[in-house]
Design an enzyme around this catalytic site. Structure first.
Site, PDB file in Angstrom:
ATOM      1  N   CYS A 151      35.921 -12.055 -10.067  1.00  0.00           N
ATOM      2  CA  CYS A 151      35.105 -12.935  -9.231  1.00  0.00           C
ATOM      3  C   CYS A 151      35.168 -12.516  -7.766  1.00  0.00           C
ATOM      4  O   CYS A 151      34.157 -12.540  -7.067  1.00  0.00           O
ATOM      5  CB  CYS A 151      35.537 -14.385  -9.398  1.00  0.00           C
ATOM      6  N   CYS A 176      33.483 -16.850 -15.717  1.00  0.00           N
ATOM      7  CA  CYS A 176      34.097 -17.748 -14.738  1.00  0.00           C
ATOM      8  C   CYS A 176      33.032 -18.526 -13.967  1.00  0.00           C
ATOM      9  O   CYS A 176      31.905 -18.058 -13.784  1.00  0.00           O
ATOM     10  CB  CYS A 176      34.941 -16.956 -13.749  1.00  0.00           C
ATOM     11  N   ASN A 193      32.866 -22.732 -15.560  1.00  0.00           N
ATOM     12  CA  ASN A 193      33.281 -21.723 -16.530  1.00  0.00           C
ATOM     13  C   ASN A 193      32.695 -22.035 -17.900  1.00  0.00           C
ATOM     14  O   ASN A 193      32.558 -23.186 -18.302  1.00  0.00           O
ATOM     15  CB  ASN A 193      34.809 -21.554 -16.566  1.00  0.00           C
ATOM     16  N   GLN A 194      32.329 -20.961 -18.583  1.00  0.00           N
ATOM     17  CA  GLN A 194      31.701 -21.030 -19.891  1.00  0.00           C
ATOM     18  C   GLN A 194      32.509 -20.148 -20.836  1.00  0.00           C
ATOM     19  O   GLN A 194      32.430 -18.926 -20.761  1.00  0.00           O
ATOM     20  CB  GLN A 194      30.248 -20.557 -19.813  1.00  0.00           C
ATOM     21  N   GLU A 195      33.298 -20.770 -21.688  1.00  0.00           N
ATOM     22  CA  GLU A 195      34.167 -20.013 -22.592  1.00  0.00           C
ATOM     23  C   GLU A 195      33.468 -19.705 -23.902  1.00  0.00           C
ATOM     24  O   GLU A 195      32.418 -20.275 -24.228  1.00  0.00           O
ATOM     25  CB  GLU A 195      35.451 -20.801 -22.857  1.00  0.00           C
ATOM     26  N   ASN A 196      34.087 -18.804 -24.658  1.00  0.00           N
ATOM     27  CA  ASN A 196      33.559 -18.390 -25.942  1.00  0.00           C
ATOM     28  C   ASN A 196      34.739 -18.048 -26.833  1.00  0.00           C
ATOM     29  O   ASN A 196      35.721 -17.470 -26.362  1.00  0.00           O
ATOM     30  CB  ASN A 196      32.654 -17.167 -25.734  1.00  0.00           C
ATOM     31  N   ALA A 197      34.659 -18.373 -28.100  1.00  0.00           N
ATOM     32  CA  ALA A 197      35.749 -18.064 -29.024  1.00  0.00           C
ATOM     33  C   ALA A 197      36.017 -16.568 -29.100  1.00  0.00           C
ATOM     34  O   ALA A 197      37.119 -16.150 -29.443  1.00  0.00           O
ATOM     35  CB  ALA A 197      35.435 -18.604 -30.422  1.00  0.00           C
ATOM     36  N   SER A 198      35.045 -15.773 -28.762  1.00  0.00           N
ATOM     37  CA  SER A 198      35.204 -14.326 -28.755  1.00  0.00           C
ATOM     38  C   SER A 198      35.621 -13.883 -27.350  1.00  0.00           C
ATOM     39  O   SER A 198      34.824 -13.390 -26.570  1.00  0.00           O
ATOM     40  CB  SER A 198      33.884 -13.660 -29.148  1.00  0.00           C
ATOM     41  N   GLU A 245      32.773 -19.114 -10.792  1.00  0.00           N
ATOM     42  CA  GLU A 245      32.320 -18.460  -9.570  1.00  0.00           C
ATOM     43  C   GLU A 245      31.208 -17.461  -9.847  1.00  0.00           C
ATOM     44  O   GLU A 245      30.200 -17.429  -9.138  1.00  0.00           O
ATOM     45  CB  GLU A 245      33.494 -17.730  -8.884  1.00  0.00           C
TER      46      GLU A 245
END
Length: 156
Positions: free
Chosen positions: A110, A73, A62-67, A75
Site C-alpha cells: 500500500c 487492502c 479491505n476485501q478478503e478472499n479464501a484464496s 488503502e
C-alpha cells in the site's frame, strides 16, 4: 564511511476531535468504510477514505478472499478507485482506520501504491492513522514512511 539517519515528523492527536474539520470528516468516512469491510478470515477490518484535490472523497475497505492472497487492502481499494474515477485529480489525504486498539500504518504494498500517486501528481499525500478509537497519527507525506522509495525513474 558515513552513517546517516532517516526520520520524519509525526503529529499525534489525543483523539479525532482535535483534528481539523476536514480531517475529522475524512476520518469519520474511513470509520464507516471499516464497518463495511469484508474480512471474514482475518477479522481485521480496515477502512480508508481518500480526499482528492477536487473535494471528492473516495472510500475503500479491505476485501478478503479464501484464496489468500487474492484479497486487497483498504488503502489500495480506495486509491485505485480514485485513480480510475478521477485520474487527473491529486490525492491530498488518506485516512486509515483499523479495528485494533492502536493505529496501523499501511503495509509495504500500500505504501508503494500510494507513493506512485504522490510521485505522479508531484504533490504530498498526508496520512491520518487511527485505531478503533483514541489517538490519531498524522504524517505529511507517504514519502516520510517510505524513505528511499522505488519509482519509475529506475525503469528509464
Amino acid at each position: 564511511m558515513e552513517k546517516r539517519q532517516l526520520g520524519f515528523e509525526l503529529t499525534v492527536y489525543d483523539n479525532m476531535d482535535e483534528l481539523s474539520a476536514e480531517d475529522r470528516s475524512l476520518m469519520q468516512a474511513a470509520v464507516q468504510a471499516r464497518e463495511d469491510a469484508y474480512a471474514p478470515y482475518s477479522r481485521f477490518k480496515v477502512g480508508a477514505a481518500v480526499l482528492l484535490d477536487n473535494g471528492e472523497i473516495v472510500l475503500g475497505n479491505n476485501q478478503e478472499n479464501a484464496s489468500y492472497p487474492s484479497g486487497l487492502c483498504a488503502e489500495r481499494v480506495a486509491v485505485f478507485q480514485a485513480g480510475a474515477v478521477y485520474p487527473n485529480s491529486a490525492i491530498k489525504t488518506v485516512a486509515i482506520n483499523v479495528g485494533s486498539q492502536d493505529p496501523a500504518a499501511p503495509c509495504g504494498n500500500c505504501r508503494q501504491s500510494i507513493a506512485e500517486y504522490e510521485q505522479r501528481h508531484k504533490s504530498p499525500i498526508a496520512l491520518l492513522l487511527m485505531g478503533a478509537s483514541g489517538v490519531v497519527y498524522k504524517c505529511n507525506s507517504i514519502a516520510d514512511i517510505l524513505p528511499l522509495s522505488f519509482d519509475g525513474s529506475y525503469l528509464e
